[in-house]
Design an enzyme around this catalytic site. Structure first.
Site, PDB file in Angstrom:
ATOM      1  N   ARG A 145      -5.466  -1.098   0.001  1.00  0.00           N
ATOM      2  CA  ARG A 145      -6.263  -0.515  -1.079  1.00  0.00           C
ATOM      3  C   ARG A 145      -7.734  -0.900  -0.987  1.00  0.00           C
ATOM      4  O   ARG A 145      -8.521  -0.493  -1.846  1.00  0.00           O
ATOM      5  CB  ARG A 145      -5.722  -0.998  -2.423  1.00  0.00           C
ATOM      6  CG  ARG A 145      -4.818   0.003  -3.147  1.00  0.00           C
ATOM      7  CD  ARG A 145      -4.293  -0.727  -4.351  1.00  0.00           C
ATOM      8  NE  ARG A 145      -3.919   0.045  -5.483  1.00  0.00           N
ATOM      9  CZ  ARG A 145      -2.657   0.366  -5.784  1.00  0.00           C
ATOM     10  NH1 ARG A 145      -1.686   0.091  -4.956  1.00  0.00           N
ATOM     11  NH2 ARG A 145      -2.385   0.973  -6.916  1.00  0.00           N
ATOM     12  N   ARG A 179      -7.603   1.449 -13.762  1.00  0.00           N
ATOM     13  CA  ARG A 179      -7.018   1.633 -12.421  1.00  0.00           C
ATOM     14  C   ARG A 179      -7.738   2.746 -11.666  1.00  0.00           C
ATOM     15  O   ARG A 179      -7.959   2.665 -10.460  1.00  0.00           O
ATOM     16  CB  ARG A 179      -5.517   1.935 -12.540  1.00  0.00           C
ATOM     17  CG  ARG A 179      -4.730   0.706 -12.988  1.00  0.00           C
ATOM     18  CD  ARG A 179      -3.334   1.055 -13.449  1.00  0.00           C
ATOM     19  NE  ARG A 179      -2.512   1.561 -12.373  1.00  0.00           N
ATOM     20  CZ  ARG A 179      -1.419   2.302 -12.568  1.00  0.00           C
ATOM     21  NH1 ARG A 179      -1.041   2.625 -13.793  1.00  0.00           N
ATOM     22  NH2 ARG A 179      -0.715   2.721 -11.551  1.00  0.00           N
ATOM     23  N   ARG A 237       4.707   9.729 -17.246  1.00  0.00           N
ATOM     24  CA  ARG A 237       5.721   9.298 -16.287  1.00  0.00           C
ATOM     25  C   ARG A 237       6.499   8.084 -16.787  1.00  0.00           C
ATOM     26  O   ARG A 237       6.011   7.297 -17.583  1.00  0.00           O
ATOM     27  CB  ARG A 237       5.121   9.060 -14.907  1.00  0.00           C
ATOM     28  CG  ARG A 237       4.518   7.699 -14.689  1.00  0.00           C
ATOM     29  CD  ARG A 237       4.130   7.533 -13.233  1.00  0.00           C
ATOM     30  NE  ARG A 237       3.266   6.386 -13.080  1.00  0.00           N
ATOM     31  CZ  ARG A 237       2.698   6.035 -11.931  1.00  0.00           C
ATOM     32  NH1 ARG A 237       2.876   6.766 -10.847  1.00  0.00           N
ATOM     33  NH2 ARG A 237       1.935   4.967 -11.870  1.00  0.00           N
ATOM     34  N   ARG A 259       5.842   2.000 -17.564  1.00  0.00           N
ATOM     35  CA  ARG A 259       5.193   0.803 -17.046  1.00  0.00           C
ATOM     36  C   ARG A 259       4.090   0.370 -18.000  1.00  0.00           C
ATOM     37  O   ARG A 259       3.366   1.210 -18.516  1.00  0.00           O
ATOM     38  CB  ARG A 259       4.588   1.094 -15.666  1.00  0.00           C
ATOM     39  CG  ARG A 259       5.583   1.021 -14.552  1.00  0.00           C
ATOM     40  CD  ARG A 259       5.027   1.573 -13.272  1.00  0.00           C
ATOM     41  NE  ARG A 259       3.666   1.113 -12.951  1.00  0.00           N
ATOM     42  CZ  ARG A 259       3.025   1.446 -11.836  1.00  0.00           C
ATOM     43  NH1 ARG A 259       3.618   2.228 -10.940  1.00  0.00           N
ATOM     44  NH2 ARG A 259       1.806   1.012 -11.589  1.00  0.00           N
ATOM     45  N   LYS A 262       2.372   9.583  -4.617  1.00  0.00           N
ATOM     46  CA  LYS A 262       2.655   8.841  -3.379  1.00  0.00           C
ATOM     47  C   LYS A 262       4.041   8.215  -3.389  1.00  0.00           C
ATOM     48  O   LYS A 262       4.783   8.326  -2.428  1.00  0.00           O
ATOM     49  CB  LYS A 262       1.692   7.650  -3.188  1.00  0.00           C
ATOM     50  CG  LYS A 262       0.251   7.928  -3.201  1.00  0.00           C
ATOM     51  CD  LYS A 262      -0.543   6.661  -2.899  1.00  0.00           C
ATOM     52  CE  LYS A 262      -0.371   5.530  -3.887  1.00  0.00           C
ATOM     53  NZ  LYS A 262      -0.951   5.729  -5.210  1.00  0.00           N
TER      54      LYS A 262
HETATM   55  P1  AMP Z   1       0.927   0.722  -8.048  1.00  0.00           P
HETATM   56  O1  AMP Z   1       2.357   0.668  -8.462  1.00  0.00           O
HETATM   57  O2  AMP Z   1       0.744   1.002  -6.596  1.00  0.00           O
HETATM   58  O3  AMP Z   1       0.090   1.622  -8.920  1.00  0.00           O
HETATM   59  O4  AMP Z   1       0.347  -0.772  -8.256  1.00  0.00           O
HETATM   60  C1  AMP Z   1       0.355  -1.390  -9.532  1.00  0.00           C
HETATM   61  C2  AMP Z   1      -0.637  -2.552  -9.560  1.00  0.00           C
HETATM   62  O5  AMP Z   1      -0.267  -3.541  -8.562  1.00  0.00           O
HETATM   63  C3  AMP Z   1      -2.075  -2.189  -9.218  1.00  0.00           C
HETATM   64  O6  AMP Z   1      -2.788  -1.687 -10.346  1.00  0.00           O
HETATM   65  C4  AMP Z   1      -2.618  -3.555  -8.754  1.00  0.00           C
HETATM   66  O7  AMP Z   1      -2.855  -4.417  -9.858  1.00  0.00           O
HETATM   67  C5  AMP Z   1      -1.433  -4.114  -7.982  1.00  0.00           C
HETATM   68  N1  AMP Z   1      -1.469  -3.698  -6.553  1.00  0.00           N
HETATM   69  C6  AMP Z   1      -0.598  -2.868  -5.902  1.00  0.00           C
HETATM   70  N2  AMP Z   1      -0.941  -2.708  -4.612  1.00  0.00           N
HETATM   71  C7  AMP Z   1      -2.062  -3.454  -4.436  1.00  0.00           C
HETATM   72  C8  AMP Z   1      -2.923  -3.688  -3.334  1.00  0.00           C
HETATM   73  N3  AMP Z   1      -2.708  -3.108  -2.136  1.00  0.00           N
HETATM   74  N4  AMP Z   1      -3.987  -4.514  -3.519  1.00  0.00           N
HETATM   75  C9  AMP Z   1      -4.224  -5.120  -4.705  1.00  0.00           C
HETATM   76  N5  AMP Z   1      -3.466  -4.914  -5.792  1.00  0.00           N
HETATM   77  C10 AMP Z   1      -2.392  -4.098  -5.669  1.00  0.00           C
END
Ligand code: AMP
Length: 221
Positions: A91, A174, A130, A163, A16
């Site tokens: 989410r 996750r 990654r 990360r 994404k």
């Molecule tokens: P991502 O980079 O999108 O994988 O997000 C990394 C982390 O940020 C996730 O595992 C959550 O802990 C937090 N996070 C990101 N977007 C959201 C969201 N829309 N709602 C809640 N937590 C989020």
């Protein structure tokens, strides 16, 4: 410049973020990644960052009201004429409802939601290989698209890192969070006639082609 308003939905590692950046560059859309925004807040040690940190590091979702507040504030700051791609938000169903409500007030409803479908084995393989630029967020993959100089970003020269939450044990949390809390959003958006499903297991160029076709068809309406 495109004016379409999109959400990219899909499990972690489904591409994404990479596609949001590519399409945003190509169609002059604003990419808004909730994960990037939270990581910036954590790095800057803001109140939101301090609140979010333990959730992000353990792979759990930040509370709905916190993330919805942050993302809607970001959307309100955009020029009215801007198109955007939301990557990683919403989410959960309550977040989707908050987004609907916020965009209704702005008079700027969503036009499409792209669902990136990928199976768990492919996700684990992709995420654990990654890497990301610590400054400009350019994504890399140690196998398929490494930086030219090891661990140094091709674009800005900053260190390329893994990360914290891309370690396998956190990725499993996750994924579980995604299946339980985020996957129900596909039904939420399909009943509203907004969903476009994409097979995310293909090369990035093929996925980008499909996404560009979706954007062009939405622009032509
Ligand atoms: P991502 O980079 O999108 O994988 O997000 C990394 C982390 O940020 C996730 O595992 C959550 O802990 C937090 N996070 C990101 N977007 C959201 C969201 N829309 N709602 C809640 N937590 C989020």
């Amino acid at each position: 410049m495109s004016l379409v308003r999109l959400v990219f939905l899909g499990p972690p590692g489904s591409g994404k973020g990479t596609q949001a950046r590519r399409l945003a560059d190509r169609f002059a859309l604003v990419p808004l990644s909730s994960g990037d925004i939270l990581r910036d807040e954590i790095r800057a040690e803001t109140t939101i960052g301090k609140h979010a940190q333990s959730f992000v590091e353990s792979g759990r979702l930040v509370p709905d009201d916190v993330i919805s507040g942050v993302m809607l504030a970001g959307l309100r700051r955009l020029p009215r004429s801007a198109g955007f791609i939301l990557d990683g938000f919403p989410r959960t169903v309550p977040q989707a409802e908050a987004l609907d409500q916020g965009l209704r007030v702005l008079g700027l409803p969503l036009e499409g939601v792209v669902d990136f479908a990928l199976d768990d084995a492919a996700i684990l393989e992709r995420i654990t290989t990654r890497r990301i630029c610590s400054a400009c967020k350019t994504p890399y993959n140690v196998r398929f698209s490494p930086p030219r100089k090891p661990d140094v970003c091709d674009r800005c020269g900053a260190p390329v890192v893994q990360r914290e939450d891309d370690r396998e044990e956190v990725v499993l949390t996750r994924l579980d969070t995604y299946r339980r809390q985020t996957a129900p959003l596909t039904e939420y958006y399909s009943t509203r006639g907004l969903l476009y499903a994409i097979d995310a297991g293909r090369p990035p160029e093929a996925i980008e082609r499909d996404l560009a076709a979706v954007i062009l068809s939405l622009e032509a309406r």
